[in-house]
Motif scaffolding. Structure first.
Motif, mmCIF file in Angstrom:
data_model
loop_
_atom_site.group_PDB
_atom_site.id
_atom_site.type_symbol
_atom_site.label_atom_id
_atom_site.label_comp_id
_atom_site.label_asym_id
_atom_site.label_seq_id
_atom_site.Cartn_x
_atom_site.Cartn_y
_atom_site.Cartn_z
ATOM 1 N N PHE A 179 25.927 25.697 30.766
ATOM 2 C CA PHE A 179 24.471 25.826 30.695
ATOM 3 C C PHE A 179 24.136 27.222 30.205
ATOM 4 O O PHE A 179 24.625 28.220 30.750
ATOM 5 C CB PHE A 179 23.847 25.583 32.069
ATOM 6 C CG PHE A 179 22.339 25.652 32.087
ATOM 7 C CD1 PHE A 179 21.575 24.540 31.797
ATOM 8 C CD2 PHE A 179 21.686 26.845 32.413
ATOM 9 C CE1 PHE A 179 20.188 24.608 31.818
ATOM 10 C CE2 PHE A 179 20.304 26.921 32.437
ATOM 11 C CZ PHE A 179 19.544 25.789 32.141
ATOM 12 N N LYS A 181 21.887 30.337 29.980
ATOM 13 C CA LYS A 181 20.782 30.965 30.715
ATOM 14 C C LYS A 181 19.626 31.321 29.777
ATOM 15 O O LYS A 181 18.475 31.021 30.098
ATOM 16 C CB LYS A 181 21.294 32.188 31.469
ATOM 17 C CG LYS A 181 22.253 31.844 32.602
ATOM 18 C CD LYS A 181 22.679 33.071 33.380
ATOM 19 C CE LYS A 181 23.508 34.022 32.542
ATOM 20 N NZ LYS A 181 23.945 35.219 33.299
ATOM 21 N N THR A 219 14.359 27.454 34.605
ATOM 22 C CA THR A 219 15.817 27.508 34.685
ATOM 23 C C THR A 219 16.320 26.895 35.982
ATOM 24 O O THR A 219 17.271 26.092 35.983
ATOM 25 C CB THR A 219 16.295 28.969 34.566
ATOM 26 O OG1 THR A 219 15.818 29.518 33.334
ATOM 27 C CG2 THR A 219 17.806 29.048 34.617
ATOM 28 N N ILE A 223 18.786 23.495 36.238
ATOM 29 C CA ILE A 223 20.087 23.511 36.913
ATOM 30 C C ILE A 223 20.073 22.570 38.111
ATOM 31 O O ILE A 223 21.065 21.881 38.391
ATOM 32 C CB ILE A 223 20.465 24.945 37.318
ATOM 33 C CG1 ILE A 223 20.696 25.798 36.059
ATOM 34 C CG2 ILE A 223 21.727 24.953 38.188
ATOM 35 C CD1 ILE A 223 20.976 27.262 36.343
ATOM 36 N N LEU A 236 29.940 25.161 37.432
ATOM 37 C CA LEU A 236 28.717 25.491 36.707
ATOM 38 C C LEU A 236 29.041 26.708 35.851
ATOM 39 O O LEU A 236 29.192 27.818 36.357
ATOM 40 C CB LEU A 236 27.565 25.793 37.673
ATOM 41 C CG LEU A 236 26.231 26.199 37.020
ATOM 42 C CD1 LEU A 236 25.730 25.104 36.071
ATOM 43 C CD2 LEU A 236 25.178 26.506 38.089
ATOM 44 N N LEU A 238 28.051 29.223 33.273
ATOM 45 C CA LEU A 238 26.812 29.812 32.775
ATOM 46 C C LEU A 238 27.088 30.805 31.657
ATOM 47 O O LEU A 238 27.784 31.800 31.852
ATOM 48 C CB LEU A 238 26.074 30.504 33.925
ATOM 49 C CG LEU A 238 25.642 29.576 35.068
ATOM 50 C CD1 LEU A 238 25.159 30.379 36.252
ATOM 51 C CD2 LEU A 238 24.556 28.609 34.595
ATOM 52 N N ILE A 272 19.623 30.188 42.935
ATOM 53 C CA ILE A 272 20.237 29.109 42.161
ATOM 54 C C ILE A 272 21.539 28.661 42.818
ATOM 55 O O ILE A 272 21.802 27.462 42.967
ATOM 56 C CB ILE A 272 20.483 29.567 40.712
ATOM 57 C CG1 ILE A 272 19.162 29.712 39.966
ATOM 58 C CG2 ILE A 272 21.407 28.595 39.976
ATOM 59 C CD1 ILE A 272 19.282 30.328 38.585
ATOM 60 N N ALA A 276 22.533 25.041 44.288
ATOM 61 C CA ALA A 276 23.617 24.321 43.614
ATOM 62 C C ALA A 276 24.728 23.964 44.581
ATOM 63 O O ALA A 276 25.288 22.865 44.527
ATOM 64 C CB ALA A 276 24.153 25.166 42.466
#
Length: 481
Positions: A179, A181, A219, A223, A236, A238, A272, A276
């Motif tokens: 992903f 940012k 964002t 996520i 994850l 990033l 985050i 997550a």
């Protein structure tokens, strides 16, 4: 072919394949040298599981596959980017972002991708759910700029990420979601009010806190969708390490030469991560180059570190020259990939190999063949790669050493020169077999003759292999002194 397509492809040919040395440095993530081990027991357990895998696939796929050019970077306004000077910057961005209207991968075949990765001996996946250009390869509700809102919208597999993850899970892969940012398509990151000077957000966050808070919310929500709507996620991953708290920009980061704004691009990683990991217990967070508790392993890009690294790390490298699909790309040879894998694993890391699907949704046939050939070597020699750890004396010339986790067995992986006949004998120094023990050639599963000459071991290569020119590397197992 349109005027913009012709001119863009002409001026961006170098961006697809032949990036200059300077461009390569600007385009690559460095490796932070500071590492903070995780403290969460579930994360530690997952990290240990990931360190056993050693070999993974990263897939870059997005609208950049349509014209077959470098992913995202051509719309970034930095002086290492080359574009046709007869096209205005704003017109070029419209052309690039407009590729979404042509992206219709009617032959989308994630099972083919998973089969190819499995055949290669890979064990984990990282799939690009969104790159810097902001085009989403999953059915996000936060943006209409997505694969499920264009020509491919009515396809049963329009939520691409779901079907990619499912196909690889069925093969037993660990699943990683890449992903970005930064999001260059979002008005909360690149505000249309201002020009887009470089890769960073283009307005002063200190003067416009509302706008930045909207980007943080955007964002977080994206996520959260990935963590809650796409099954079990292990990693994850990033990207876009310039989006970071200002206090993490130390002298090391400055030395990399990337443009750094005066303000902090903090997106609240603790919030985050808490969300997550509540959804995905033990989730590995890979906040690339942002050293600290959310960079569970480090990710040097397109290079192998000079020496062994004792903390968890992974070299992300391309099978060809480009991350995404570029017509006519040249793929690395099978021996080159195997030699890189052996060196990386001996130095304590893992290899994440990049492959880019074509705009129709299938992998290039040459890439499939290359992965199959790599897998043939892995099928008989994987014992020296999987579930291993580094040893103090990890290299002797072209020979690399690993050890199983129980420390009961050592492996010597002897990399041979391409197209040269396999020699009659192999020698190495260090990591000598225990006196009276057996040395086994993994390729045949049979013991071989060996002898010690001082601090050097000499192994006799079986006649069935001696003289062959298609052997990338020979792997031996033995107990050490």
């Amino acid at each position: 072919m349109s005027f913009y397509r012709k001119t863009a492809l002409a001026c961006l040919a170098g961006l697809g394949l032949g990036l200059s040395a300077r461009a390569q440095e600007n385009n690559l993530h460095q490796r932070s040298t500071i590492y903070e081990p995780p403290k969460d027991a579930k994360v530690i357990e997952k990290l240990n599981q990931w360190e056993d895998q050693k070999f993974g696939m990263i897939i870059h796929w997005g609208i950049y596959a349509v014209p077959g050019i470098i992913e995202s970077w051509s719309i970034c306004s930095e002086d290492w980017i080359e574009r046709d000077s007869t096209i205005s910057y704003n017109d070029y961005k419209k052309w690039y972002w407009g590729q979404s209207e042509k992206f219709n991968p009617v032959n989308f075949n994630p099972e083919q991708w998973a089969d190819a990765a499995d055949a290669a001996g890979m064990k984990y996946l990282v799939f690009t759910t969104k790159h810097h250009d902001g085009f989403n390869m999953f059915d996000t509700k936060q943006s209409d700029y997505k694969i499920s809102n264009g020509p491919f919208a009515d396809n049963p597999k329009a939520d691409v990420a779901k079907y990619v993850f499912d196909a690889f899970r069925k093969k037993g892969f660990m699943i990683g979601a890449y992903f970005s940012k930064p999001d260059w398509h979002s008005e909360y990151y690149w505000w249309p009010k201002y020009a887009t000077a470089n890769r960073n957000n283009n307005y002063d966050i200190r003067k416009n806190p509302w706008r930045w808070n909207k980007f943080k919310e955007f964002t977080f929500n994206q996520i959260s969708e990935l963590m809650h709507n796409y099954g079990s996620i292990d990693i994850l991953w990033l990207d876009g390490g310039w989006v970071r708290p200002k206090e993490t920009v130390n002298e090391e980061v400055i030395s990399w030469g990337a443009p750094i704004p005066e303000w902090s691009q903090d997106i609240d990683m603790p919030k985050i991560a808490a969300m997550a990991r509540e959804a995905q217990p033990g989730l590995l967070m890979v906040d690339r180059t942002v050293h600290g508790r959310f960079e569970n392993y480090q990710t040097p890009e397109q290079r192998i570190p000079d020496a062994k690294i004792d903390n968890p790390w992974e070299s992300c490298m391309t099978l060809g020259n480009a991350w995404g699909y570029v017509p006519g790309d040249t793929f690395k040879s099978t021996p080159k990939v195997i030699h890189s894998l052996a060196e990386i694993v001996a130095k304590g890391g893992s290899l994440l190999l990049g492959v880019g699907p074509k705009p129709d949704g299938t992998l290039p046939e040459e890439a499939i063949k290359r992965l199959e050939d790599i897998g043939k070597w892995m099928a008989t020699n994987g014992e020296a790669i999987y579930n291993t750890r580094s040893v103090e004396h990890y290299q002797d010339g072209d020979t690399y050493f690993t050890q199983n986790k129980e420390k009961k067995k050592t492996y010597a992986i002897v990399c041979l020169q391409e197209n040269e006949a396999t020699p009659a004998t192999i020698t190495w120094k260090g990591n000598l077999p225990k006196k009276g023990s057996r040395v086994k050639l993994l390729q045949t599963g049979k013991n071989v003759k060996w002898e010690l000459n001082g601090d050097e071991v000499k192994v006799t290569v079986p006649s069935s292999i001696k003289g062959k020119k298609d052997v990338a590397a020979l792997a031996f197992s033995f107990k050490t002194i």
